[in-house]
Every structure is written in structure tokens, then in C-alpha cells.
Design a protein around this motif. Structure first.
Motif, PDB file in Angstrom:
ATOM      1  N   GLU A 183      93.413  14.010 117.336  1.00  0.00           N
ATOM      2  CA  GLU A 183      93.187  15.448 117.247  1.00  0.00           C
ATOM      3  C   GLU A 183      91.688  15.744 117.206  1.00  0.00           C
ATOM      4  O   GLU A 183      90.907  14.999 116.621  1.00  0.00           O
ATOM      5  CB  GLU A 183      93.869  16.027 116.005  1.00  0.00           C
ATOM      6  CG  GLU A 183      95.387  16.030 116.087  1.00  0.00           C
ATOM      7  CD  GLU A 183      96.025  16.802 114.949  1.00  0.00           C
ATOM      8  OE1 GLU A 183      95.286  17.515 114.225  1.00  0.00           O
ATOM      9  OE2 GLU A 183      97.245  16.700 114.774  1.00  0.00           O
ATOM     10  N   THR A 184      91.305  16.851 117.823  1.00  0.00           N
ATOM     11  CA  THR A 184      89.897  17.251 117.859  1.00  0.00           C
ATOM     12  C   THR A 184      89.759  18.716 117.478  1.00  0.00           C
ATOM     13  O   THR A 184      90.726  19.490 117.536  1.00  0.00           O
ATOM     14  CB  THR A 184      89.303  17.043 119.259  1.00  0.00           C
ATOM     15  OG1 THR A 184      90.162  17.686 120.242  1.00  0.00           O
ATOM     16  CG2 THR A 184      89.160  15.579 119.587  1.00  0.00           C
ATOM     17  N   ASN A 185      88.552  19.075 117.116  1.00  0.00           N
ATOM     18  CA  ASN A 185      88.220  20.464 116.825  1.00  0.00           C
ATOM     19  C   ASN A 185      87.820  21.134 118.127  1.00  0.00           C
ATOM     20  O   ASN A 185      86.702  20.926 118.610  1.00  0.00           O
ATOM     21  CB  ASN A 185      87.079  20.532 115.805  1.00  0.00           C
ATOM     22  CG  ASN A 185      86.595  21.960 115.569  1.00  0.00           C
ATOM     23  OD1 ASN A 185      87.286  22.922 115.869  1.00  0.00           O
ATOM     24  ND2 ASN A 185      85.400  22.092 115.022  1.00  0.00           N
ATOM     25  N   ASP A 186      88.721  21.918 118.699  1.00  0.00           N
ATOM     26  CA  ASP A 186      88.487  22.500 120.020  1.00  0.00           C
ATOM     27  C   ASP A 186      87.997  23.937 119.958  1.00  0.00           C
ATOM     28  O   ASP A 186      88.032  24.657 120.961  1.00  0.00           O
ATOM     29  CB  ASP A 186      89.767  22.422 120.860  1.00  0.00           C
ATOM     30  CG  ASP A 186      90.119  20.986 121.225  1.00  0.00           C
ATOM     31  OD1 ASP A 186      89.234  20.116 121.098  1.00  0.00           O
ATOM     32  OD2 ASP A 186      91.274  20.728 121.608  1.00  0.00           O
ATOM     33  N   SER A 187      87.523  24.360 118.784  1.00  0.00           N
ATOM     34  CA  SER A 187      86.921  25.677 118.652  1.00  0.00           C
ATOM     35  C   SER A 187      85.540  25.505 118.020  1.00  0.00           C
ATOM     36  O   SER A 187      85.141  24.407 117.649  1.00  0.00           O
ATOM     37  CB  SER A 187      87.792  26.591 117.785  1.00  0.00           C
ATOM     38  OG  SER A 187      87.939  26.057 116.486  1.00  0.00           O
ATOM     39  N   GLY A 188      84.799  26.598 117.932  1.00  0.00           N
ATOM     40  CA  GLY A 188      83.473  26.538 117.344  1.00  0.00           C
ATOM     41  C   GLY A 188      82.375  26.654 118.384  1.00  0.00           C
ATOM     42  O   GLY A 188      82.635  26.740 119.589  1.00  0.00           O
ATOM     43  N   THR A 198      91.099  23.932 126.259  1.00  0.00           N
ATOM     44  CA  THR A 198      90.742  22.522 126.426  1.00  0.00           C
ATOM     45  C   THR A 198      91.249  21.988 127.763  1.00  0.00           C
ATOM     46  O   THR A 198      90.525  21.295 128.480  1.00  0.00           O
ATOM     47  CB  THR A 198      91.297  21.680 125.270  1.00  0.00           C
ATOM     48  OG1 THR A 198      90.720  22.149 124.042  1.00  0.00           O
ATOM     49  CG2 THR A 198      90.978  20.204 125.448  1.00  0.00           C
ATOM     50  N   GLU A 211      80.856  14.641 114.831  1.00  0.00           N
ATOM     51  CA  GLU A 211      82.201  14.307 115.311  1.00  0.00           C
ATOM     52  C   GLU A 211      82.200  12.995 116.087  1.00  0.00           C
ATOM     53  O   GLU A 211      83.147  12.207 115.991  1.00  0.00           O
ATOM     54  CB  GLU A 211      82.748  15.454 116.169  1.00  0.00           C
ATOM     55  CG  GLU A 211      83.058  16.708 115.374  1.00  0.00           C
ATOM     56  CD  GLU A 211      83.662  17.818 116.217  1.00  0.00           C
ATOM     57  OE1 GLU A 211      84.145  18.801 115.620  1.00  0.00           O
ATOM     58  OE2 GLU A 211      83.660  17.715 117.454  1.00  0.00           O
ATOM     59  N   ILE A 268      77.203  19.370 115.236  1.00  0.00           N
ATOM     60  CA  ILE A 268      78.664  19.194 115.204  1.00  0.00           C
ATOM     61  C   ILE A 268      79.064  18.056 116.129  1.00  0.00           C
ATOM     62  O   ILE A 268      79.868  17.191 115.766  1.00  0.00           O
ATOM     63  CB  ILE A 268      79.369  20.504 115.604  1.00  0.00           C
ATOM     64  CG1 ILE A 268      79.095  21.599 114.576  1.00  0.00           C
ATOM     65  CG2 ILE A 268      80.884  20.274 115.732  1.00  0.00           C
ATOM     66  CD1 ILE A 268      79.585  22.983 115.009  1.00  0.00           C
ATOM     67  N   ARG A 286      86.339  13.875 124.426  1.00  0.00           N
ATOM     68  CA  ARG A 286      87.749  14.051 124.786  1.00  0.00           C
ATOM     69  C   ARG A 286      88.193  13.039 125.831  1.00  0.00           C
ATOM     70  O   ARG A 286      89.390  12.772 125.969  1.00  0.00           O
ATOM     71  CB  ARG A 286      87.982  15.497 125.212  1.00  0.00           C
ATOM     72  CG  ARG A 286      88.117  16.393 123.993  1.00  0.00           C
ATOM     73  CD  ARG A 286      87.604  17.805 124.146  1.00  0.00           C
ATOM     74  NE  ARG A 286      87.556  18.421 122.818  1.00  0.00           N
ATOM     75  CZ  ARG A 286      86.558  18.235 121.945  1.00  0.00           C
ATOM     76  NH1 ARG A 286      85.518  17.497 122.264  1.00  0.00           N
ATOM     77  NH2 ARG A 286      86.598  18.800 120.744  1.00  0.00           N
ATOM     78  N   TRP A 318      80.937  17.124 124.343  1.00  0.00           N
ATOM     79  CA  TRP A 318      82.265  17.712 124.146  1.00  0.00           C
ATOM     80  C   TRP A 318      83.278  17.090 125.113  1.00  0.00           C
ATOM     81  O   TRP A 318      84.375  16.711 124.709  1.00  0.00           O
ATOM     82  CB  TRP A 318      82.189  19.225 124.343  1.00  0.00           C
ATOM     83  CG  TRP A 318      83.354  19.976 123.776  1.00  0.00           C
ATOM     84  CD1 TRP A 318      83.453  20.537 122.536  1.00  0.00           C
ATOM     85  CD2 TRP A 318      84.602  20.255 124.437  1.00  0.00           C
ATOM     86  NE1 TRP A 318      84.683  21.140 122.391  1.00  0.00           N
ATOM     87  CE2 TRP A 318      85.401  20.980 123.536  1.00  0.00           C
ATOM     88  CE3 TRP A 318      85.110  19.961 125.693  1.00  0.00           C
ATOM     89  CZ2 TRP A 318      86.686  21.423 123.858  1.00  0.00           C
ATOM     90  CZ3 TRP A 318      86.386  20.383 126.023  1.00  0.00           C
ATOM     91  CH2 TRP A 318      87.166  21.108 125.112  1.00  0.00           C
ATOM     92  N   GLY A 372      91.940  26.705 121.462  1.00  0.00           N
ATOM     93  CA  GLY A 372      90.709  26.570 120.701  1.00  0.00           C
ATOM     94  C   GLY A 372      89.740  27.712 120.933  1.00  0.00           C
ATOM     95  O   GLY A 372      89.041  28.153 120.023  1.00  0.00           O
TER      96      GLY A 372
END
Length: 262
Positions: A148-153, A221, A17, A13, A139, A135, A190
């Protein structure tokens, strides 16, 4: 620590990203200041790509062996001659090699003892730190640019694990919570996670505290980036992304003193 499968998934991931982020940077954005004081956006990229490049082909042979960080200087010199399009292409090649390498790595290789940036550990422990590094550094680029970012997972969970594991130090040394007090961190956004530290002789992470002396509520975050010293706690407090209840003095002090690394 996360399992090999979960960490490998998290790295994939992060790689994907990161590649997508680089491809979407304009020529002007590459030279803008990141949240990491020493680097512009390109500098962050050189760091992330360079570390993966030196990890390719590295197999530690003893517990005292460090990753070949000395190779970074050569990568920095070589990559300085690439334009941004070439940097993206070369990064893609590096990450493809790393994907193949990680896919072929067996359990013995994953559990091989070696030195890591946080001391003695295993190759797998170092890969969790790589997830954290990706990660946070991504950021360092996206937050100043408003991307925008995917802050979960799973990659976000592993990044938070690095901070969670250091909460005893943060509470005991950086915040200085006194003997007999306790603190709860309730994260939202997230990641939703409750974390607790009790000060009994020393500050220790515990599973649960029914009525902590102080409670901090924070966007996950914001919490991680505050712990990394990347953002201004005053701004996060004003924006309502971190607040506290219980003991007012220590709640305010905690919100302003989460930084434990840079």
C-alpha cells in the motif's frame, strides 16, 4: 509549477517513503522484476539513489548545463559491491545530504536556469521532475508487491502535474482526437481532479469544458501509471479503474492510448 516550499516538502515525503520502502523489502524481493522493464527492484533503487547522489553538490553555472548524469556509471559500479543492507545505509546518507542541501538552497539557487530531462528549465523545475520520478518509480516497486502507498498529498499532486502538462500531446498525438472534439478527464482516488483538452487547430489543455465529447473517469494512480506505460489498460478497464462515456469509439481509444512516456 509548485513553489519551492511545496516541492521541497514533496521531496521530503518522497525521500522518507522511499527509505521506508527499502527497509521493508525482503532479501528475495530485491531481485524481483519491477514494473520498469529494464530493472528489478534493486535496479530501481540504484536509479533513484544514484540520481540523488550525483545531484549532491551540483550547482548549475549556465542555462545549457546538464546535471552530471555521467556520474551514474560510477555509482552503478560502486553500488554493485554493496549488499542490500549497505545499500539502504548508503542511500540514507545520500538523502540526508540532499535534505541539508535543499534546506539551505535560496530562491536564487532554486530559480537558476539549467537543462532538465525535459529540456531547458530551472533547478526548481528539475526538482519537480524528481518528485515525479520518485513517485512513479516507487510504484514500480510497490504495485507488483501489493504494498500500500500514500497516493494523495503534495507529492502526488506534483506527479500528476507532469502528466497534466502533457495532456495536449497525449490527446493530440497518442489518442489522435479529431478536430472539433474535446475530452474531460475526471480523476478520483488519491487525487480528485478534473482536466480538459479541446482540439481546435491543435489539442490544448483548457480550464473547463461544459459538455466534452468524451469523458474518462479514472483512478488517479491508474491514470498516472497508464500515462507512464507501466500497466496494462485492459486490466484497468476490466477492474473498473478507468471507464468512459460520451463518444464510445474515442472513449475506448483514449483509455487504451494514454501512454506518453516510459
Amino acid at each position: 509549477m509548485a513553489t519551492q516550499d511545496i516541492t521541497t516538502e514533496a521531496l521530503e515525503i518522497c525521500f522518507s517513503e522511499y527509505e521506508e520502502l527499502l527497509k521493508n523489502l525482503s532479501e528475495e524481493q530485491w531481485g524481483l522484476q519491477s514494473l520498469c522493464p529494464d530493472w528489478d527492484m534493486r535496479g530501481v533503487g540504484v536509479h533513484l539513489s544514484g540520481i540523488e547522489n550525483l545531484l549532491h553538490g551540483w550547482s548549475p553555472s549556465n542555462p545549457e548545463e546538464w546535471p552530471p548524469f555521467g556520474e551514474m556509471a560510477e555509482f552503478e559500479k560502486t553500488s554493485s559491491e554493496w549488499d542490500n543492507s549497505s545499500f539502504i545505509e548508503k542511500t540514507g546518507n545520500i538523502l540526508e545530504e540532499r535534505r541539508r542541501e535543499l534546506a539551505e538552497l535560496d530562491e536564487t539557487g532554486w530559480d537558476t536556469p539549467c537543462m532538465t530531462p525535459v529540456g531547458a528549465g530551472t533547478y526548481g523545475r528539475f526538482m519537480n521532475i524528481r518528485v515525479f520520478d520518485f513517485w512513479v518509480h516507487q510504484r514500480d516497486i510497490t504495485l507488483p508487491l501489493g504494498v500500500e502507498t500514500n497516493d494523495s498529498g503534495v507529492h502526488a499532486d506534483i506527479a500528476l502535474d507532469e502528466v497534466h502538462g502533457s495532456l495536449g500531446y497525449i490527446v493530440g498525438k497518442k489518442i489522435g482526437l479529431p478536430e472539433g472534439m474535446s475530452i474531460g478527464f475526471r480523476l478520483n482516488g488519491g487525487i480528485e481532479r478534473d482536466m480538459f483538452v479541446n482540439v481546435d487547430g491543435r489539442a490544448k489543455v483548457v480550464d473547463e469544458i461544459n459538455s466534452p465529447s468524451v469523458e474518462l473517469v479514472a483512478n488517479s494512480t491508474s491514470f498516472i501509471m497508464l500515462a507512464c506505460g507501466r500497466i496494462d489498460p485492459e486490466e484497468e478497464i476490466r477492474a473498473g479503474r478507468i471507464s468512459w462515456s460520451g463518444n464510445e469509439e474515442w472513449g475506448e481509444k483514449a483509455a487504451r492510448n494514454l501512454r506518453f512516456t516510459m
